[in-house]
Scaffold this motif. Structure first.
Motif, PDB file in Angstrom:
ATOM      1  N   ILE A  75       0.851  -1.191   0.000  1.00 42.13           N
ATOM      2  CA  ILE A  75       0.000   0.000   0.000  1.00 42.13           C
ATOM      3  C   ILE A  75       0.884   1.237   0.000  1.00 42.13           C
ATOM      4  N   VAL A  76       0.316   2.337  -0.476  1.00 39.27           N
ATOM      5  CA  VAL A  76       0.995   3.633  -0.442  1.00 39.27           C
ATOM      6  C   VAL A  76       0.701   4.295   0.902  1.00 39.27           C
ATOM      7  N   VAL A  77       1.737   4.775   1.570  1.00 42.12           N
ATOM      8  CA  VAL A  77       1.558   5.457   2.850  1.00 42.12           C
ATOM      9  C   VAL A  77       0.895   6.811   2.611  1.00 42.12           C
ATOM     10  N   LEU A  78      -0.180   7.074   3.353  1.00 36.98           N
ATOM     11  CA  LEU A  78      -0.895   8.343   3.233  1.00 36.98           C
ATOM     12  C   LEU A  78      -0.037   9.463   3.806  1.00 36.98           C
ATOM     13  N   ASP A  79       0.361  10.404   2.950  1.00 41.84           N
ATOM     14  CA  ASP A  79       1.282  11.472   3.353  1.00 41.84           C
ATOM     15  C   ASP A  79       0.498  12.731   3.716  1.00 41.84           C
ATOM     16  N   LEU A  80       0.465  13.064   5.003  1.00 41.07           N
ATOM     17  CA  LEU A  80      -0.210  14.278   5.462  1.00 41.07           C
ATOM     18  C   LEU A  80       0.713  15.488   5.420  1.00 41.07           C
ATOM     19  N   ALA A 132       3.038  11.791   9.135  1.00 45.85           N
ATOM     20  CA  ALA A 132       2.726  13.128   9.637  1.00 45.85           C
ATOM     21  C   ALA A 132       3.913  13.655  10.436  1.00 45.85           C
ATOM     22  N   GLU A 133       4.332  14.883  10.129  1.00 44.51           N
ATOM     23  CA  GLU A 133       5.467  15.510  10.818  1.00 44.51           C
ATOM     24  C   GLU A 133       6.702  14.611  10.785  1.00 44.51           C
ATOM     25  N   GLN A 134       6.933  13.991   9.617  1.00 42.73           N
ATOM     26  CA  GLN A 134       8.089  13.123   9.361  1.00 42.73           C
ATOM     27  C   GLN A 134       8.036  11.794  10.119  1.00 42.73           C
ATOM     28  N   ASN A 135       6.974  11.530  10.839  1.00 47.92           N
ATOM     29  CA  ASN A 135       6.787  10.244  11.510  1.00 47.92           C
ATOM     30  C   ASN A 135       5.823   9.374  10.714  1.00 47.92           C
ATOM     31  N   VAL A 136       5.922   8.069  10.876  1.00 49.21           N
ATOM     32  CA  VAL A 136       4.998   7.140  10.225  1.00 49.21           C
ATOM     33  C   VAL A 136       4.200   6.427  11.311  1.00 49.21           C
ATOM     34  N   LEU A 146       3.153   4.637  16.766  1.00 45.80           N
ATOM     35  CA  LEU A 146       4.307   5.194  16.070  1.00 45.80           C
ATOM     36  C   LEU A 146       5.140   4.046  15.504  1.00 45.80           C
ATOM     37  N   LEU A 147       5.314   4.023  14.180  1.00 38.60           N
ATOM     38  CA  LEU A 147       6.078   2.961  13.533  1.00 38.60           C
ATOM     39  C   LEU A 147       7.511   3.373  13.246  1.00 38.60           C
ATOM     40  N   CYS A 148       7.679   4.622  12.858  1.00 40.45           N
ATOM     41  CA  CYS A 148       8.996   5.090  12.437  1.00 40.45           C
ATOM     42  C   CYS A 148       9.096   6.585  12.724  1.00 40.45           C
ATOM     43  N   GLY A 149      10.167   7.005  13.394  1.00 40.14           N
ATOM     44  CA  GLY A 149      10.346   8.413  13.724  1.00 40.14           C
ATOM     45  C   GLY A 149      10.648   8.564  15.196  1.00 40.14           C
ATOM     46  N   GLU A 150      10.433   9.754  15.716  1.00 37.76           N
ATOM     47  CA  GLU A 150      10.752  10.034  17.116  1.00 37.76           C
ATOM     48  C   GLU A 150       9.500  10.423  17.882  1.00 37.76           C
ATOM     49  N   GLU A 151       9.471  10.008  19.157  1.00 33.03           N
ATOM     50  CA  GLU A 151       8.359  10.386  20.025  1.00 33.03           C
ATOM     51  C   GLU A 151       8.375  11.898  20.231  1.00 33.03           C
ATOM     52  N   LYS A 152       7.302  12.558  19.849  1.00 34.50           N
ATOM     53  CA  LYS A 152       7.234  14.001  20.027  1.00 34.50           C
ATOM     54  C   LYS A 152       5.782  14.438  20.040  1.00 34.50           C
ATOM     55  N   GLU A 153       5.560  15.612  20.591  1.00 37.10           N
ATOM     56  CA  GLU A 153       4.210  16.157  20.641  1.00 37.10           C
ATOM     57  C   GLU A 153       3.869  16.793  19.290  1.00 37.10           C
ATOM     58  N   LEU A 154       2.801  16.317  18.687  1.00 34.19           N
ATOM     59  CA  LEU A 154       2.411  16.814  17.378  1.00 34.19           C
ATOM     60  C   LEU A 154       1.634  18.123  17.508  1.00 34.19           C
ATOM     61  N   PRO A 155       1.719  18.990  16.490  1.00 32.63           N
ATOM     62  CA  PRO A 155       0.923  20.222  16.501  1.00 32.63           C
ATOM     63  C   PRO A 155      -0.575  19.907  16.571  1.00 32.63           C
ATOM     64  N   LYS A 156      -1.335  20.784  17.216  1.00 33.92           N
ATOM     65  CA  LYS A 156      -2.772  20.564  17.367  1.00 33.92           C
ATOM     66  C   LYS A 156      -3.467  20.382  16.022  1.00 33.92           C
ATOM     67  N   LYS A 157      -3.034  21.140  15.021  1.00 39.15           N
ATOM     68  CA  LYS A 157      -3.643  21.036  13.693  1.00 39.15           C
ATOM     69  C   LYS A 157      -3.451  19.627  13.118  1.00 39.15           C
ATOM     70  N   ILE A 162      -5.542  13.987  12.149  1.00 46.91           N
ATOM     71  CA  ILE A 162      -5.459  12.533  12.361  1.00 46.91           C
ATOM     72  C   ILE A 162      -6.712  12.019  13.063  1.00 46.91           C
ATOM     73  N   ASP A 163      -7.185  12.756  14.070  1.00 40.93           N
ATOM     74  CA  ASP A 163      -8.396  12.348  14.795  1.00 40.93           C
ATOM     75  C   ASP A 163      -9.607  12.322  13.870  1.00 40.93           C
ATOM     76  N   LYS A 164      -9.680  13.289  12.961  1.00 41.48           N
ATOM     77  CA  LYS A 164     -10.802  13.326  12.028  1.00 41.48           C
ATOM     78  C   LYS A 164     -10.789  12.094  11.123  1.00 41.48           C
ATOM     79  N   ILE A 165      -9.590  11.699  10.694  1.00 44.07           N
ATOM     80  CA  ILE A 165      -9.457  10.495   9.862  1.00 44.07           C
ATOM     81  C   ILE A 165      -9.850   9.255  10.661  1.00 44.07           C
ATOM     82  N   ARG A 166      -9.359   9.138  11.884  1.00 43.95           N
ATOM     83  CA  ARG A 166      -9.631   7.953  12.708  1.00 43.95           C
ATOM     84  C   ARG A 166     -11.100   7.841  13.083  1.00 43.95           C
TER      85      ARG A 166
END
Length: 293
Positions: A75-80, A132-136, A146-157, A162-166
């Motif tokens: 599958i193609v990763v959905l790029d936000l 999203a924000e360079q994380n997968v 979190l599959l790939c990237g660093e643990e960090k607080e994402l921007p509210k936007k 992501i919440d709307k998608i889920r």
């Protein structure tokens, strides 16, 4: 009197038009908050064949090479982020039909084998893989991993997106719906050929399929053997599949793996004494063909 009636009708028509226009604006403004577009995973058209040597090396270093392995369609990763020209793709790898690990392809290959991730995919087919924000992330209604990237607080936007998608409708994820064998050569020097190359053709195989939903199984086996079915009509569900020529060792691997498939009753090679039809086109990837009903 005639003028008064005439101008009165024009005024009534103008009022109706204004009211209609306001109603349309009101409906358009409200509909965005009511209707949630369903999210669908885009399938990868190729199978990442160029990565097979690297896959085999990884399997050899981390798994039992004597087991049977297969690669599912990706599958193609959905790029936000919408900032990178490099498309991320994900493929599942199976060991004896059980999900063993996943491969994330971009500039290189990243191997994912977290048990929680594998269990989440095995137990639920309504999920997305998104960037999203360079994380997968793995995203379903139940969890965000979190599959790939660093643990960090994402921007509210980003979190709201992501919440709307889920919280919306996520269509069934078809990653791995088709599988093909990963042919791992045995580590033996000067190994004697198992198959008599003078007796059998090295670019075709005869396969007898289970009788239910045969057309879907034809498509699955086409992906499995990297080839095409010769004829789709058969009274006893036996078909000849053609593929690129293989050496005797790989042909033996394909034959043995074919017999082990749950939807295959029997498989055999084609003797050179048998009459054959002309070769068929093998250039179009199987996943670009229109699926059977």
């Amino acid at each position: 009197m005639i003028k008064e009636v005439f101008y009165g009708k024009i005024l009534q028509k103008s009022i109706r038009n204004v009211a209609l226009y306001i109603s349309i604006l009101f409906l358009c403004g409200c509909s965005g908050g009511i209707e949630q577009k369903s999210m669908k995973n885009d399938l990868v058209k190729g199978y990442g064949f160029e990565m097979e040597e690297e896959l085999i090396e990884y399997i050899g270093e981390n798994f039992d090479k004597k087991q049977e392995y297969s690669m599912g369609n990706g599958i193609v990763v959905l790029d936000l982020d919408k900032k990178s020209d490099n498309e991320l793709q994900m493929f599942p790898i199976y060991c004896d039909n059980e999900l063993a690990f996943l491969v994330l392809y971009g500039n290189g290959a990243i191997y994912l084998s977290d048990p929680e991730l594998l269990n989440s995919i095995a137990e639920n087919d309504e999920y997305l893989i998104l960037k999203a924000e360079q994380n997968v992330y793995f995203a379903s209604k139940e969890k965000l991993l979190l599959l790939c990237g660093e643990e960090k607080e994402l921007p509210k936007k980003t979190i709201d997106k992501i919440d709307k998608i889920r919280n919306g409708t996520i269509e069934k994820n078809l990653m791995g719906i088709e599988k093909r064998a990963i042919r791992i050569m045995p580590e033996q020097e000067n190994q004697q050929s198992i198959i008599n190359e003078a007796r059998y053709y090295n670019d075709r195989i005869i396969v007898r399929l289970v009788s239910d939903k045969v057309k879907n199984k034809i498509r699955m086996y086409e992906a499995f053997c990297h080839g095409r079915v010769e004829e789709t009509e058969s009274e006893d569900f036996t078909y000849v599949f053609l593929f690129e020529p293989l050496d005797s060792n790989n042909l033996q691997v394909l034959l043995d793996a074919s017999k082990a498939l749950s939807y295959v009753l029997d498989a055999s090679l084609v003797e050179k004494t048998e009459s054959l039809a002309e070769d068929i086109d093998l250039t179009t990837p199987v996943t670009e063909k229109v699926p059977f009903d």
